[in-house]
Design a protein around this motif. Sequence first.
Motif, mmCIF file in Angstrom:
data_model
loop_
_atom_site.group_PDB
_atom_site.id
_atom_site.type_symbol
_atom_site.label_atom_id
_atom_site.label_comp_id
_atom_site.label_asym_id
_atom_site.label_seq_id
_atom_site.Cartn_x
_atom_site.Cartn_y
_atom_site.Cartn_z
ATOM 1 N N LEU A 153 -2.044 -15.577 8.840
ATOM 2 C CA LEU A 153 -2.365 -14.391 9.629
ATOM 3 C C LEU A 153 -1.812 -14.571 11.035
ATOM 4 O O LEU A 153 -2.080 -15.575 11.691
ATOM 5 C CB LEU A 153 -3.884 -14.184 9.699
ATOM 6 N N GLN A 155 -7.061 -16.233 -0.398
ATOM 7 C CA GLN A 155 -7.551 -15.117 -1.203
ATOM 8 C C GLN A 155 -8.242 -15.594 -2.466
ATOM 9 O O GLN A 155 -9.227 -15.014 -2.883
ATOM 10 C CB GLN A 155 -6.402 -14.170 -1.556
ATOM 11 N N GLY A 181 -3.937 -10.885 15.705
ATOM 12 C CA GLY A 181 -4.287 -9.475 15.524
ATOM 13 C C GLY A 181 -4.414 -9.057 14.067
ATOM 14 O O GLY A 181 -4.979 -8.007 13.784
ATOM 15 N N GLU A 182 -3.911 -9.856 13.125
ATOM 16 C CA GLU A 182 -4.005 -9.496 11.702
ATOM 17 C C GLU A 182 -5.340 -9.959 11.123
ATOM 18 O O GLU A 182 -5.881 -10.992 11.530
ATOM 19 C CB GLU A 182 -2.867 -10.117 10.890
ATOM 20 N N THR A 183 -5.841 -9.178 10.159
ATOM 21 C CA THR A 183 -7.092 -9.534 9.488
ATOM 22 C C THR A 183 -6.926 -9.606 7.969
ATOM 23 O O THR A 183 -7.863 -10.007 7.285
ATOM 24 C CB THR A 183 -8.199 -8.518 9.820
ATOM 25 N N ALA A 184 -5.767 -9.200 7.461
ATOM 26 C CA ALA A 184 -5.536 -9.211 6.016
ATOM 27 C C ALA A 184 -4.104 -9.659 5.738
ATOM 28 O O ALA A 184 -3.218 -9.519 6.588
ATOM 29 C CB ALA A 184 -5.774 -7.823 5.429
ATOM 30 N N CYS A 185 -3.897 -10.185 4.555
ATOM 31 C CA CYS A 185 -2.560 -10.624 4.145
ATOM 32 C C CYS A 185 -1.648 -9.424 3.923
ATOM 33 O O CYS A 185 -2.071 -8.396 3.388
ATOM 34 C CB CYS A 185 -2.629 -11.412 2.830
ATOM 35 N N THR A 186 -0.418 -9.545 4.353
ATOM 36 C CA THR A 186 0.597 -8.555 4.035
ATOM 37 C C THR A 186 1.369 -9.057 2.821
ATOM 38 O O THR A 186 1.389 -10.261 2.541
ATOM 39 C CB THR A 186 1.574 -8.346 5.206
ATOM 40 N N LEU A 197 -5.554 -17.587 5.696
ATOM 41 C CA LEU A 197 -6.530 -16.799 4.947
ATOM 42 C C LEU A 197 -6.306 -17.082 3.470
ATOM 43 O O LEU A 197 -5.202 -16.850 2.946
ATOM 44 C CB LEU A 197 -6.379 -15.303 5.236
ATOM 45 N N THR A 248 -1.423 -18.679 14.884
ATOM 46 C CA THR A 248 -1.728 -18.185 13.538
ATOM 47 C C THR A 248 -2.941 -18.902 12.952
ATOM 48 O O THR A 248 -3.391 -19.924 13.462
ATOM 49 C CB THR A 248 -0.526 -18.381 12.592
ATOM 50 N N ARG A 249 -3.426 -18.334 11.867
ATOM 51 C CA ARG A 249 -4.486 -18.978 11.090
ATOM 52 C C ARG A 249 -4.258 -18.655 9.620
ATOM 53 O O ARG A 249 -3.455 -17.777 9.282
ATOM 54 C CB ARG A 249 -5.868 -18.564 11.578
#
Length: 163
Positions: free
Chosen positions: A122, A101, A125-130, A99, A96-97
């Motif tokens: 993240l 905001q 494969g994810e690029t944005a927060c859920t 992010l 993970t990494r």
Amino acid sequence: MSRYRNLLAASAVLAAALVPAAVPASASPPARDDPAALRELRDRQDRAWAAGDGAAYAAVYTTDGDVVTFSGDHLTGRAEIASGMQHYFTTYLKGTRLLQQDERVRFVEPDVAVIVRTGCVLWPGETACTAEALSINTNVAVKRHGEWLYTSFQNTRIRPIEP
């Protein structure tokens, strides 16, 4: 004798009034640090997280620092932060990494900053927060011996209470 005491008292008042003006500017509290130093501290933390390196992650904390994770684990001291985060990095948080905001920095003293951030972890494969991963955290950073470090961190998942 009372004249002598009056003269001493007057001298003491005058000396007290003049002392602050005689103190050199370098003796005043340190100026608030450039926010770039705090961004570099955050970047070091983010790099350690992305590398899965518990020791490097703990190195951004004071030796007696506190980390309270989103799950409520309370890691106390740099050694416990290193081992606890290494466990997370090799298991639950592998690959993970972080992010960020947004961020709000408030200097409560020239060498103490309270930083409130919103962001997420993240997953590969994810690029944005859920919405499920979004959290808010509070960091307390202190400047000691010319270096900024975190001394406290509290992370909480954002779960608004609906009316």
